[in-house]
Write a protein that holds these residues in place. Structure first.
Motif, PDB file in Angstrom:
ATOM      1  N   GLN A  22       4.861 -11.696   0.964  1.00  0.00           N
ATOM      2  CA  GLN A  22       4.459 -10.598   1.845  1.00  0.00           C
ATOM      3  C   GLN A  22       4.713  -9.266   1.138  1.00  0.00           C
ATOM      4  OE1 GLN A  22       2.933 -11.021   5.048  1.00  0.00           O
ATOM      5  NE2 GLN A  22       2.731 -12.954   3.944  1.00  0.00           N
ATOM      6  N   PRO A  23       4.065  -8.190   1.572  1.00  0.00           N
ATOM      7  CA  PRO A  23       4.278  -6.886   0.938  1.00  0.00           C
ATOM      8  C   PRO A  23       5.773  -6.532   0.878  1.00  0.00           C
ATOM      9  CG  PRO A  23       2.461  -6.766   2.490  1.00  0.00           C
ATOM     10  CD  PRO A  23       3.092  -8.122   2.668  1.00  0.00           C
ATOM     11  N   PHE A  62       0.858  -1.184   0.000  1.00  0.00           N
ATOM     12  CA  PHE A  62       0.000   0.000   0.000  1.00  0.00           C
ATOM     13  C   PHE A  62       0.897   1.237   0.000  1.00  0.00           C
ATOM     14  CE2 PHE A  62      -2.187   3.415   2.246  1.00  0.00           C
ATOM     15  CZ  PHE A  62      -3.412   3.433   1.605  1.00  0.00           C
ATOM     16  N   GLY A  63       0.538   2.234  -0.802  1.00  0.00           N
ATOM     17  CA  GLY A  63       1.257   3.503  -0.812  1.00  0.00           C
ATOM     18  C   GLY A  63       2.418   3.583  -1.775  1.00  0.00           C
ATOM     19  N   HIS A  87      -1.509   3.568  -6.171  1.00  0.00           N
ATOM     20  CA  HIS A  87      -0.721   3.608  -4.934  1.00  0.00           C
ATOM     21  C   HIS A  87      -1.521   3.102  -3.737  1.00  0.00           C
ATOM     22  CE1 HIS A  87      -2.846   7.384  -4.125  1.00  0.00           C
ATOM     23  NE2 HIS A  87      -2.467   7.215  -2.875  1.00  0.00           N
ATOM     24  N   ASP A  88      -2.858   3.236  -3.778  1.00  0.00           N
ATOM     25  CA  ASP A  88      -3.677   2.801  -2.647  1.00  0.00           C
ATOM     26  C   ASP A  88      -4.213   1.383  -2.810  1.00  0.00           C
ATOM     27  OD1 ASP A  88      -5.402   3.569  -4.675  1.00  0.00           O
ATOM     28  OD2 ASP A  88      -6.727   4.736  -3.388  1.00  0.00           O
ATOM     29  N   PRO A 145      -1.564  -7.135   7.841  1.00  0.00           N
ATOM     30  CA  PRO A 145      -2.155  -5.859   8.256  1.00  0.00           C
ATOM     31  C   PRO A 145      -1.739  -4.753   7.290  1.00  0.00           C
ATOM     32  CG  PRO A 145      -0.404  -6.524   9.757  1.00  0.00           C
ATOM     33  CD  PRO A 145      -0.561  -7.628   8.761  1.00  0.00           C
ATOM     34  N   ARG A 146      -2.621  -3.818   7.072  1.00  0.00           N
ATOM     35  CA  ARG A 146      -2.289  -2.690   6.200  1.00  0.00           C
ATOM     36  C   ARG A 146      -1.820  -1.532   7.058  1.00  0.00           C
ATOM     37  NH1 ARG A 146      -6.300   0.769   2.529  1.00  0.00           N
ATOM     38  NH2 ARG A 146      -6.129   2.170   4.295  1.00  0.00           N
ATOM     39  N   ASN A 147      -0.832  -0.809   6.550  1.00  0.00           N
ATOM     40  CA  ASN A 147      -0.327   0.364   7.243  1.00  0.00           C
ATOM     41  C   ASN A 147      -0.429   1.560   6.292  1.00  0.00           C
ATOM     42  OD1 ASN A 147       0.869   2.064   9.049  1.00  0.00           O
ATOM     43  ND2 ASN A 147       2.934   1.288   8.724  1.00  0.00           N
ATOM     44  N   PRO A 148      -1.297   2.531   6.588  1.00  0.00           N
ATOM     45  CA  PRO A 148      -2.158   2.630   7.770  1.00  0.00           C
ATOM     46  C   PRO A 148      -3.364   1.706   7.637  1.00  0.00           C
ATOM     47  CG  PRO A 148      -2.611   4.471   6.322  1.00  0.00           C
ATOM     48  CD  PRO A 148      -1.472   3.691   5.697  1.00  0.00           C
ATOM     49  N   PRO A 149      -3.963   1.336   8.768  1.00  0.00           N
ATOM     50  CA  PRO A 149      -5.123   0.446   8.714  1.00  0.00           C
ATOM     51  C   PRO A 149      -6.308   1.108   8.016  1.00  0.00           C
ATOM     52  CG  PRO A 149      -4.414   0.833  10.995  1.00  0.00           C
ATOM     53  CD  PRO A 149      -3.584   1.700  10.109  1.00  0.00           C
ATOM     54  N   VAL A 150      -7.213   0.270   7.503  1.00  0.00           N
ATOM     55  CA  VAL A 150      -8.466   0.765   6.937  1.00  0.00           C
ATOM     56  C   VAL A 150      -9.243   1.402   8.077  1.00  0.00           C
ATOM     57  CG1 VAL A 150     -10.675   0.038   5.920  1.00  0.00           C
ATOM     58  CG2 VAL A 150      -8.530  -0.996   5.135  1.00  0.00           C
TER      59      VAL A 150
END
Length: 183
Positions: free
Chosen positions: A171-172, A11-12, A43-44, A115-120
């Motif tokens: 993993q990301p 993410f990002g 990006h999102d 987990p997403r950073n920042p979280p939803v």
């Protein structure tokens, strides 16, 4: 011999090698020289992104006439209904465009999900749910437009598969060489 890489885009991160507008880019992940993104993820959005040094493969992956499948998991706002999924499958209209039919199904949050950073953003009075879609076209922000068109805005979007290449347990920020046939 051309090389093809599957990358789990975090993410990002932009789907290009040059950072822009404060967003990090692909240049920080140690890819071999001479490869380029074969497509893009906003990006999102997160997940499967192919990179290669094979210009013909990039052209084939980006050309809509080849209709190669891409599978996404979308976390949406609200409890998605069977009726909404049926509408997604038939194709929906957004921004003056009618999407092609696709496969769609109500899904559960996968156990393997990072987990997403920042979280939803969490809102106690509005539930979320998941839907899996497989598209054969790739308009800009298409999944987000489609889920919004049926009343369930996308909060998180993860591409899990491109053609025959599945994200698996990457993993990301991780990547691997693709050995399987892509299409």
């Amino acid at each position: 011999m051309s090389s093809v890489i599957l990358f789990n885009k975090p993410f990002g991160v932009l789907s290009q090698f040059t950072p822009e507008a404060g967003h990090p880019a692909l240049d920080q992940f140690g890819f071999p020289p001479g490869i380029y993104a074969a497509g893009r993820l906003d990006h999102d959005s997160e997940g499967a992104l192919l990179l290669t040094d094979d210009g013909k493969l990039i052209k084939r992956l980006l050309d809509p006439k080849f209709e190669h499948p891409r599978t996404y998991l979308a976390q949406v706002e609200g409890k998605i209904t069977k009726e909404a999924v049926q509408k997604l499958m038939q194709g929906v209209t957004f921004k003056g465009y009618r999407s092609k039919p696709c496969t769609a199904e109500i899904a559960t949050e996968p156990e393997w999900l990072w987990p997403r950073n920042p979280p939803v953003r969490f809102r106690a009075n509005i539930p979320t749910s998941w839907v899996r879609l497989t598209l054969i076209e790739g308009k800009n922000r298409q999944v987000r437009h489609m889920t919004a068109a049926v009343g369930f805005p996308t909060l998180r979007l993860i591409r899990t598969r491109i053609g025959n290449v599945e994200l698996g347990d990457l993993q990301p920020g991780q990547w691997r060489a693709v050995t399987e046939k892509i299409l």
